[in-house]
Design a protein around this motif. Structure first.
Motif, mmCIF file in Angstrom:
data_model
loop_
_atom_site.group_PDB
_atom_site.id
_atom_site.type_symbol
_atom_site.label_atom_id
_atom_site.label_comp_id
_atom_site.label_asym_id
_atom_site.label_seq_id
_atom_site.Cartn_x
_atom_site.Cartn_y
_atom_site.Cartn_z
ATOM 1 N N GLU A 37 0.834 -1.204 0.000
ATOM 2 C CA GLU A 37 0.000 0.000 0.000
ATOM 3 C C GLU A 37 0.871 1.257 0.000
ATOM 4 O OE1 GLU A 37 -3.689 1.981 2.466
ATOM 5 O OE2 GLU A 37 -3.390 -0.184 2.539
ATOM 6 N N ARG A 39 3.997 1.403 -1.088
ATOM 7 C CA ARG A 39 4.698 1.405 -2.376
ATOM 8 C C ARG A 39 3.798 1.962 -3.476
ATOM 9 N NH1 ARG A 39 6.448 -3.578 -2.054
ATOM 10 N NH2 ARG A 39 4.635 -4.441 -3.097
ATOM 11 N N ASP A 40 2.520 1.549 -3.499
ATOM 12 C CA ASP A 40 1.584 2.032 -4.516
ATOM 13 C C ASP A 40 1.336 3.526 -4.387
ATOM 14 O OD1 ASP A 40 1.406 -0.520 -5.513
ATOM 15 O OD2 ASP A 40 -0.557 -0.944 -4.602
ATOM 16 N N ARG A 41 1.165 4.006 -3.164
ATOM 17 C CA ARG A 41 0.913 5.436 -2.962
ATOM 18 C C ARG A 41 2.131 6.274 -3.371
ATOM 19 N NH1 ARG A 41 -2.131 6.051 2.823
ATOM 20 N NH2 ARG A 41 -3.773 4.510 2.475
ATOM 21 N N ALA A 43 4.428 5.391 -5.531
ATOM 22 C CA ALA A 43 4.554 5.284 -6.986
ATOM 23 C C ALA A 43 3.630 6.261 -7.705
ATOM 24 C CB ALA A 43 4.262 3.854 -7.438
ATOM 25 N N HIS A 44 2.529 6.613 -7.061
ATOM 26 C CA HIS A 44 1.578 7.551 -7.655
ATOM 27 C C HIS A 44 1.805 8.983 -7.185
ATOM 28 C CE1 HIS A 44 -0.582 3.762 -8.468
ATOM 29 N NE2 HIS A 44 -0.862 4.396 -9.599
ATOM 30 N N GLY A 45 3.015 9.277 -6.679
ATOM 31 C CA GLY A 45 3.382 10.640 -6.340
ATOM 32 C C GLY A 45 3.261 11.010 -4.873
#
Length: 95
Positions: A37, A39-41, A43-45
């Motif tokens: 979670e 890592r995903d956040r 990755a999206h800035g």
């Protein structure tokens, strides 16, 4: 503070529960790499410093309270092991 391991990713944090609605979490320096979670956040800035928790870790903390490995009440004395870098976050949620 007591160690709690996320059931989803295995990331380990240190936690204290001062009340049912108050949890103090000390994240490890590599949380953004280990936690999907985070890592995903990122990755999206997003920045990891602005992320207070993830749903899987929240569930793992709640489970630790339910089974008694993390108790609610007066803060316990103790510090993280030397060499453990991290950040602290405090979160509150409705019980």
């Amino acid at each position: 503070m007591r160690p709690v391991e996320c059931a989803a990713c295995g990331n380990q944090v240190l936690c204290e529960k001062f009340s049912i609605a108050h949890t103090s979490v000390q994240w490890t320096a590599d949380a953004a790499l280990v936690c999907a979670e985070f890592r995903d956040r990122v990755a999206h800035g997003g920045t990891s410093a602005r992320i207070r928790t993830c749903r899987s870790l929240r569930s793992s903390i709640d489970r630790a309270v339910a089974v008694g490995t993390l108790t609610v009440g007066t803060p316990e004395s103790g510090t993280p092991e030397s060499g453990t870098a991290g950040t602290a976050a405090t979160e509150a949620h409705d019980a």
